[in-house]
Design a protein around this motif. Structure first.
Motif, mmCIF file in Angstrom:
data_model
loop_
_atom_site.group_PDB
_atom_site.id
_atom_site.type_symbol
_atom_site.label_atom_id
_atom_site.label_comp_id
_atom_site.label_asym_id
_atom_site.label_seq_id
_atom_site.Cartn_x
_atom_site.Cartn_y
_atom_site.Cartn_z
ATOM 1 N N VAL A 20 0.936 -1.233 0.095
ATOM 2 C CA VAL A 20 0.062 0.051 0.145
ATOM 3 C C VAL A 20 0.803 1.381 -0.068
ATOM 4 O O VAL A 20 1.408 1.510 1.142
ATOM 5 C CB VAL A 20 -1.047 0.046 1.341
ATOM 6 N N GLU A 21 0.907 2.021 -1.089
ATOM 7 C CA GLU A 21 1.970 3.000 -1.300
ATOM 8 C C GLU A 21 1.203 4.321 -0.702
ATOM 9 O O GLU A 21 2.303 5.116 -0.152
ATOM 10 C CB GLU A 21 2.139 3.307 -2.642
ATOM 11 N N ARG A 22 0.198 4.456 -0.676
ATOM 12 C CA ARG A 22 -0.462 5.793 -0.044
ATOM 13 C C ARG A 22 -2.006 5.487 0.445
ATOM 14 O O ARG A 22 -2.848 4.958 -0.206
ATOM 15 C CB ARG A 22 -0.452 6.729 -1.204
ATOM 16 N N VAL A 34 -2.666 9.489 -9.708
ATOM 17 C CA VAL A 34 -2.123 8.286 -8.917
ATOM 18 C C VAL A 34 -1.252 7.626 -10.087
ATOM 19 O O VAL A 34 -1.641 7.446 -10.963
ATOM 20 C CB VAL A 34 -3.193 7.380 -8.436
ATOM 21 N N THR A 35 0.023 7.284 -9.280
ATOM 22 C CA THR A 35 1.013 6.770 -10.023
ATOM 23 C C THR A 35 1.094 5.090 -9.779
ATOM 24 O O THR A 35 2.011 4.674 -10.339
ATOM 25 C CB THR A 35 2.364 7.427 -9.870
ATOM 26 N N SER A 36 0.439 4.668 -8.663
ATOM 27 C CA SER A 36 0.608 3.444 -8.409
ATOM 28 C C SER A 36 -0.228 2.307 -9.732
ATOM 29 O O SER A 36 -0.920 2.903 -10.468
ATOM 30 C CB SER A 36 -0.461 2.984 -7.246
ATOM 31 N N GLY A 47 -14.276 11.456 -11.434
ATOM 32 C CA GLY A 47 -13.767 11.186 -12.858
ATOM 33 C C GLY A 47 -12.939 10.190 -13.107
ATOM 34 O O GLY A 47 -12.866 9.167 -12.443
ATOM 35 N N PRO A 48 -12.445 10.380 -14.420
ATOM 36 C CA PRO A 48 -11.458 9.255 -14.728
ATOM 37 C C PRO A 48 -10.241 8.914 -13.715
ATOM 38 O O PRO A 48 -9.792 9.928 -12.918
ATOM 39 C CB PRO A 48 -10.696 9.775 -16.053
ATOM 40 N N THR A 49 -9.801 7.664 -13.712
ATOM 41 C CA THR A 49 -8.903 7.409 -13.055
ATOM 42 C C THR A 49 -7.630 6.900 -13.614
ATOM 43 O O THR A 49 -7.491 6.614 -14.940
ATOM 44 C CB THR A 49 -9.029 6.024 -11.954
ATOM 45 N N SER A 50 -6.414 7.016 -13.062
ATOM 46 C CA SER A 50 -5.186 6.504 -13.865
ATOM 47 C C SER A 50 -4.494 5.185 -13.890
ATOM 48 O O SER A 50 -3.686 4.781 -14.169
ATOM 49 C CB SER A 50 -3.837 7.689 -13.162
#
Length: 232
Positions: A20-22, A34-36, A47-50
Protein backbone atom coordinates in the motif's frame (compact mmCIF):
# COMPACT_ATOMS: atom_id res chain seq x y z
CA UNK A 1 -8.75 5.99 12.48
CA UNK A 2 -11.00 4.05 10.11
CA UNK A 3 -8.58 4.83 7.27
CA UNK A 4 -5.64 3.38 9.22
CA UNK A 5 -7.59 0.22 10.03
CA UNK A 6 -8.58 -0.23 6.38
CA UNK A 7 -5.00 0.35 5.21
CA UNK A 8 -3.74 -2.25 7.69
CA UNK A 9 -6.42 -4.73 6.54
CA UNK A 10 -5.43 -4.26 2.88
CA UNK A 11 -1.72 -4.51 3.70
CA UNK A 12 -2.27 -7.88 5.38
CA UNK A 13 -4.48 -9.09 2.51
CA UNK A 14 -1.89 -8.37 -0.20
CA UNK A 15 1.26 -9.12 1.82
CA UNK A 16 3.96 -10.62 -0.37
CA UNK A 17 2.17 -9.54 -3.55
CA UNK A 18 1.87 -5.75 -3.32
CA UNK A 19 2.36 -2.80 -0.98
CA UNK A 20 0.00 0.00 0.00
CA UNK A 21 1.85 3.08 -1.24
CA UNK A 22 -0.52 5.80 -0.11
CA UNK A 23 -3.67 6.34 1.91
CA UNK A 24 -5.88 9.31 0.96
CA UNK A 25 -8.78 10.57 3.07
CA UNK A 26 -9.63 13.91 1.44
CA UNK A 27 -12.84 14.34 -0.53
CA UNK A 28 -11.08 16.27 -3.30
CA UNK A 29 -8.51 13.54 -3.96
CA UNK A 30 -7.29 13.49 -7.58
CA UNK A 31 -7.81 9.92 -8.81
CA UNK A 32 -6.29 10.86 -12.16
CA UNK A 33 -2.87 11.64 -10.65
CA UNK A 34 -2.22 8.27 -8.98
CA UNK A 35 1.05 6.66 -10.10
CA UNK A 36 0.42 3.25 -8.51
CA UNK A 37 -0.67 0.18 -10.49
CA UNK A 38 -4.02 -0.18 -8.71
CA UNK A 39 -6.49 1.99 -6.81
CA UNK A 40 -8.67 0.61 -4.02
CA UNK A 41 -11.41 3.05 -3.03
CA UNK A 42 -14.38 3.22 -0.69
CA UNK A 43 -15.99 5.96 -2.79
CA UNK A 44 -16.82 6.37 -6.45
CA UNK A 45 -14.26 8.59 -8.17
CA UNK A 46 -15.64 11.86 -9.55
CA UNK A 47 -13.83 11.40 -12.86
CA UNK A 48 -11.34 9.20 -14.77
CA UNK A 49 -8.73 7.25 -12.83
CA UNK A 50 -5.10 6.78 -13.83
CA UNK A 51 -5.10 3.09 -12.84
CA UNK A 52 -7.61 0.24 -12.56
CA UNK A 53 -9.94 0.71 -9.59
CA UNK A 54 -11.46 -1.76 -7.14
CA UNK A 55 -14.47 -0.42 -5.22
CA UNK A 56 -14.90 -1.85 -1.72
CA UNK A 57 -16.89 -0.85 1.38
CA UNK A 58 -15.25 0.86 4.37
CA UNK A 59 -15.46 -2.41 6.30
CA UNK A 60 -14.60 -5.02 3.64
CA UNK A 61 -15.72 -8.61 3.93
CA UNK A 62 -13.49 -11.58 2.99
CA UNK A 63 -15.00 -11.67 -0.54
CA UNK A 64 -14.20 -7.96 -0.90
CA UNK A 65 -10.58 -8.62 0.06
CA UNK A 66 -10.47 -11.57 -2.34
CA UNK A 67 -11.53 -9.16 -5.08
CA UNK A 68 -8.62 -6.86 -4.20
CA UNK A 69 -6.15 -9.76 -4.20
CA UNK A 70 -7.44 -10.95 -7.59
CA UNK A 71 -7.02 -7.44 -9.02
CA UNK A 72 -3.46 -7.27 -7.64
CA UNK A 73 -2.59 -10.57 -9.31
CA UNK A 74 -4.11 -9.43 -12.58
CA UNK A 75 -2.03 -6.24 -12.57
CA UNK A 76 1.12 -8.18 -11.69
CA UNK A 77 0.51 -10.50 -14.64
CA UNK A 78 -0.04 -7.52 -16.93
CA UNK A 79 3.19 -5.90 -15.77
CA UNK A 80 5.10 -9.12 -16.34
CA UNK A 81 3.69 -9.44 -19.86
CA UNK A 82 4.52 -5.80 -20.52
CA UNK A 83 8.11 -6.36 -19.43
CA UNK A 84 8.44 -9.52 -21.52
CA UNK A 85 6.96 -7.74 -24.54
CA UNK A 86 9.66 -5.07 -24.23
CA UNK A 87 12.33 -7.73 -23.82
CA UNK A 88 11.14 -9.65 -26.88
CA UNK A 89 11.04 -6.61 -29.13
CA UNK A 90 14.55 -5.69 -27.95
CA UNK A 91 16.08 -9.14 -28.45
CA UNK A 92 14.59 -9.95 -31.86
CA UNK A 93 16.98 -8.40 -34.37
CA UNK A 94 15.14 -7.54 -37.64
CA UNK A 95 18.41 -8.15 -39.49
CA UNK A 96 18.19 -11.80 -38.42
CA UNK A 97 14.63 -12.33 -39.67
CA UNK A 98 14.30 -14.90 -42.47
CA UNK A 99 11.30 -15.72 -44.67
CA UNK A 100 12.08 -18.99 -46.40
CA UNK A 101 10.05 -19.89 -49.50
CA UNK A 102 11.75 -23.20 -50.30
CA UNK A 103 11.62 -26.52 -48.46
CA UNK A 104 14.61 -27.22 -46.19
CA UNK A 105 15.64 -29.65 -43.49
CA UNK A 106 15.82 -28.76 -39.82
CA UNK A 107 19.61 -28.83 -40.02
CA UNK A 108 19.71 -26.47 -43.01
CA UNK A 109 17.32 -24.05 -41.33
CA UNK A 110 19.44 -23.97 -38.18
CA UNK A 111 22.63 -23.57 -40.19
CA UNK A 112 21.14 -20.55 -41.97
CA UNK A 113 20.05 -18.86 -38.73
CA UNK A 114 23.30 -19.65 -36.92
CA UNK A 115 25.36 -18.26 -39.79
CA UNK A 116 23.44 -14.98 -39.65
CA UNK A 117 23.94 -14.76 -35.90
CA UNK A 118 27.65 -15.47 -36.35
CA UNK A 119 28.04 -12.73 -38.97
CA UNK A 120 26.18 -10.27 -36.74
CA UNK A 121 28.50 -11.02 -33.81
CA UNK A 122 25.91 -12.53 -31.50
CA UNK A 123 27.57 -15.96 -31.37
CA UNK A 124 30.94 -17.56 -31.96
CA UNK A 125 32.19 -20.48 -34.02
CA UNK A 126 30.78 -23.73 -32.70
CA UNK A 127 27.34 -22.32 -31.92
CA UNK A 128 25.68 -24.40 -34.64
CA UNK A 129 27.27 -27.58 -33.28
CA UNK A 130 25.96 -26.75 -29.81
CA UNK A 131 22.44 -26.12 -31.14
CA UNK A 132 22.45 -29.38 -33.10
CA UNK A 133 23.70 -31.23 -30.03
CA UNK A 134 20.76 -29.84 -28.07
CA UNK A 135 18.36 -30.99 -30.80
CA UNK A 136 19.87 -34.48 -30.78
CA UNK A 137 18.93 -34.84 -27.12
CA UNK A 138 15.29 -33.82 -27.55
CA UNK A 139 13.36 -31.86 -30.12
CA UNK A 140 12.71 -28.18 -29.38
CA UNK A 141 9.45 -28.30 -31.34
CA UNK A 142 6.49 -27.90 -29.01
CA UNK A 143 3.98 -30.08 -30.81
CA UNK A 144 2.50 -27.27 -32.89
CA UNK A 145 3.97 -25.45 -35.85
CA UNK A 146 6.77 -23.75 -33.92
CA UNK A 147 10.18 -24.58 -32.43
CA UNK A 148 12.45 -22.71 -30.02
CA UNK A 149 15.97 -24.10 -30.53
CA UNK A 150 18.94 -22.98 -28.45
CA UNK A 151 22.33 -24.10 -27.21
CA UNK A 152 22.73 -25.82 -23.86
CA UNK A 153 25.57 -23.39 -23.11
CA UNK A 154 24.97 -19.78 -22.09
CA UNK A 155 28.21 -18.46 -23.54
CA UNK A 156 27.13 -16.18 -26.40
CA UNK A 157 28.63 -12.66 -26.47
CA UNK A 158 25.08 -11.25 -26.40
CA UNK A 159 21.55 -12.57 -25.93
CA UNK A 160 19.54 -12.37 -29.14
CA UNK A 161 16.72 -14.07 -31.03
CA UNK A 162 16.63 -14.94 -34.72
CA UNK A 163 13.29 -15.71 -36.36
CA UNK A 164 12.54 -17.91 -39.37
CA UNK A 165 9.14 -18.18 -41.05
CA UNK A 166 8.90 -21.04 -43.55
CA UNK A 167 6.41 -21.28 -46.41
CA UNK A 168 6.95 -25.05 -46.49
CA UNK A 169 6.70 -27.09 -43.26
CA UNK A 170 10.06 -28.22 -41.88
CA UNK A 171 10.24 -31.77 -40.45
CA UNK A 172 11.30 -31.20 -36.84
CA UNK A 173 11.36 -34.39 -34.81
CA UNK A 174 7.77 -35.62 -34.86
CA UNK A 175 6.41 -32.16 -35.77
CA UNK A 176 6.10 -30.04 -38.88
CA UNK A 177 7.35 -26.55 -38.09
CA UNK A 178 6.85 -23.25 -39.91
CA UNK A 179 7.94 -20.80 -37.21
CA UNK A 180 11.36 -20.89 -35.51
CA UNK A 181 12.72 -18.70 -32.70
CA UNK A 182 16.46 -19.40 -32.31
CA UNK A 183 17.93 -18.16 -29.01
CA UNK A 184 21.54 -17.18 -28.40
CA UNK A 185 22.08 -16.75 -24.66
CA UNK A 186 24.78 -14.79 -22.86
CA UNK A 187 25.87 -15.80 -19.33
CA UNK A 188 23.39 -13.37 -17.76
CA UNK A 189 20.49 -14.43 -19.98
CA UNK A 190 19.10 -17.34 -17.97
CA UNK A 191 16.15 -15.53 -16.39
CA UNK A 192 15.41 -13.68 -19.62
CA UNK A 193 15.25 -17.00 -21.47
CA UNK A 194 12.88 -18.51 -18.90
CA UNK A 195 10.57 -15.51 -18.92
CA UNK A 196 10.47 -15.21 -22.70
CA UNK A 197 10.19 -18.97 -23.23
CA UNK A 198 7.18 -19.13 -20.91
CA UNK A 199 5.47 -16.25 -22.67
CA UNK A 200 6.19 -17.54 -26.17
CA UNK A 201 4.95 -21.04 -25.41
CA UNK A 202 1.82 -19.60 -23.81
CA UNK A 203 1.21 -17.39 -26.83
CA UNK A 204 1.97 -20.03 -29.45
CA UNK A 205 0.06 -22.83 -27.75
CA UNK A 206 -2.89 -21.24 -29.53
CA UNK A 207 -2.54 -22.57 -33.06
CA UNK A 208 -4.54 -19.66 -34.43
CA UNK A 209 -2.03 -17.17 -33.06
CA UNK A 210 0.88 -19.16 -34.46
CA UNK A 211 -0.71 -19.12 -37.90
CA UNK A 212 -1.40 -15.40 -37.56
CA UNK A 213 2.30 -14.76 -37.01
CA UNK A 214 3.26 -17.03 -39.91
CA UNK A 215 0.87 -15.25 -42.28
CA UNK A 216 2.01 -11.81 -41.10
CA UNK A 217 5.68 -12.68 -41.37
CA UNK A 218 6.25 -11.50 -44.94
CA UNK A 219 9.04 -9.32 -43.53
CA UNK A 220 10.49 -8.33 -40.16
CA UNK A 221 8.35 -5.21 -39.71
CA UNK A 222 5.03 -6.95 -40.33
CA UNK A 223 6.06 -9.89 -38.15
CA UNK A 224 7.03 -7.67 -35.22
CA UNK A 225 3.82 -5.66 -35.53
CA UNK A 226 1.78 -8.87 -35.37
CA UNK A 227 3.80 -10.21 -32.43
CA UNK A 228 3.43 -7.02 -30.41
CA UNK A 229 -0.29 -7.01 -31.17
CA UNK A 230 -0.67 -10.55 -29.81
CA UNK A 231 1.39 -9.77 -26.71
CA UNK A 232 -0.82 -6.79 -25.99
Amino acid sequence: TVADVLADTLTRAVRGQAVVERVATTLDFDFGAVTSDLIVSCVDPPGPTSAPLVRIPVFPSPPDLDQVVAAVRLERDRNIRRRIRTTLTTLIDPALFVRLPSAVSREDALALLCERMLRAGYVEEGFLADVLDRESRSSTAFGGEFAIPHSMHMDAPATAISVLVADQPIPWGSSLVRLVFLFALSPDGRQTFRDVLDELTRLLSDGGQTRELIEAGTDADHFMAALVGLLD
